[in-house]
Design an enzyme around this catalytic site. Structure first.
Site, PDB file in Angstrom:
ATOM      1  N   GLU A  40       0.850  -1.188   0.000  1.00 35.37           N
ATOM      2  CA  GLU A  40       0.000   0.000   0.000  1.00 35.37           C
ATOM      3  C   GLU A  40       0.885   1.237   0.000  1.00 35.37           C
ATOM      4  O   GLU A  40       1.785   1.358   0.842  1.00 35.37           O
ATOM      5  CB  GLU A  40      -0.884  -0.002   1.249  1.00 35.37           C
ATOM      6  CG  GLU A  40      -1.557   1.313   1.560  1.00 35.37           C
ATOM      7  CD  GLU A  40      -2.054   1.393   2.995  1.00 35.37           C
ATOM      8  OE1 GLU A  40      -2.225   2.531   3.491  1.00 35.37           O
ATOM      9  OE2 GLU A  40      -2.275   0.351   3.630  1.00 35.37           O
ATOM     10  N   THR A  69      -4.748   5.846   2.696  1.00 39.06           N
ATOM     11  CA  THR A  69      -5.233   7.161   3.117  1.00 39.06           C
ATOM     12  C   THR A  69      -6.163   7.744   2.060  1.00 39.06           C
ATOM     13  O   THR A  69      -6.087   8.928   1.717  1.00 39.06           O
ATOM     14  CB  THR A  69      -4.068   8.125   3.439  1.00 39.06           C
ATOM     15  OG1 THR A  69      -2.997   7.421   4.076  1.00 39.06           O
ATOM     16  CG2 THR A  69      -4.534   9.218   4.396  1.00 39.06           C
ATOM     17  N   LYS A 128      -9.881  -2.801   8.279  1.00 42.38           N
ATOM     18  CA  LYS A 128      -8.625  -2.342   8.867  1.00 42.38           C
ATOM     19  C   LYS A 128      -8.901  -1.829  10.280  1.00 42.38           C
ATOM     20  O   LYS A 128      -9.503  -0.780  10.454  1.00 42.38           O
ATOM     21  CB  LYS A 128      -8.038  -1.231   7.984  1.00 42.38           C
ATOM     22  CG  LYS A 128      -6.887  -0.460   8.585  1.00 42.38           C
ATOM     23  CD  LYS A 128      -6.475   0.658   7.628  1.00 42.38           C
ATOM     24  CE  LYS A 128      -5.534   1.644   8.280  1.00 42.38           C
ATOM     25  NZ  LYS A 128      -5.137   2.710   7.336  1.00 42.38           N
TER      26      LYS A 128
END
Length: 210
Positions: A40, A69, A128
């Site tokens: 990521e 993000t 997450k």
């Protein structure tokens, strides 16, 4: 891509966030060379979209590559255009729905049972749990698995080697690891040390099994 299946197979997501785009790209490529299959690139890093574009070009079309993000619909669109194949969010903002509309599976940030239910309703591929270390680590994950025994949890935030082992043992489908794995490599630090850390974390997930 089937993100949940990929998480279950590889059990490790490397989170790259750097102050130097060239160093961040080198970090991504070294992690891939070391067999880290899920990477990521956080959009909060320097020139992150350029890093994603460069990684996609270097690694080819098949390697999963995430954008992290992802907060807004614009973030989701930009990540998709740069070549990301999945999105990671810190919470349940508009980026979740926008990424889903673009066909990107989402690893959605949650903390509470209410957020877990909301993320599942939004079609998140996996959850997450962030920030896990500050929330109580593996003990908090075990508590969440009481009402959500089959939820695909990916603890992130302060996941060092010990926390990774404990969370995988507590039922996490995978763990997301940032600075304990990446260190200062994405800021121009040692790639040799990065390789050593990558091998250590890959050893942990191999020991944990599928």
């Amino acid at each position: 891509m089937d993100l949940a299946a990929a998480l279950a197979a590889h059990r490790l997501v490397a989170v790259v966030r750097g102050k130097d785009a060239d160093a961040a790209l080198r970090t991504v490529l070294v992690l891939a060379e070391e067999g880290v299959e899920l990477i990521e690139v956080s959009l909060s890093g320097a020139d992150a979209l350029t890093v994603i574009e460069g990684a996609r070009s270097a690694l080819g079309p098949d390697l999963p590559l995430g954008a992290g993000t992802v907060l807004t619909a614009d973030d989701a669109r930009a990540a998709h255009n740069a070549g990301a194949t999945f999105a990671v969010t810190p919470g349940l903002g508009e980026g979740v729905a926008a990424a889903r509309e673009l066909g990107l599976p989402v690893l959605a940030g949650v903390m509470t049972p209410t957020e877990i239910i909301a993320a599942q309703a939004l079609g998140a591929a996996a959850l997450k749990v962030f920030p896990i270390a500050q929330a109580g680590g593996a003990a908090y994950l075990r508590a969440l698995r009481g009402p959500f025994p089959d939820a695909p949890f990916v603890p992130v935030g302060g996941v060092d080697e010990a926390v990774a082992r404990a969370c995988l043992a507590a039922g996490a489908i995978a763990v997301g690891v940032g600075s304990p794995l990446v260190g200062d490599a994405a800021d121009g630090g040692s790639l040799t040390a990065l390789r050593d850390r990558a091998r250590a974390f890959r050893s942990i997930v191999r020991e944990a099994g599928p």
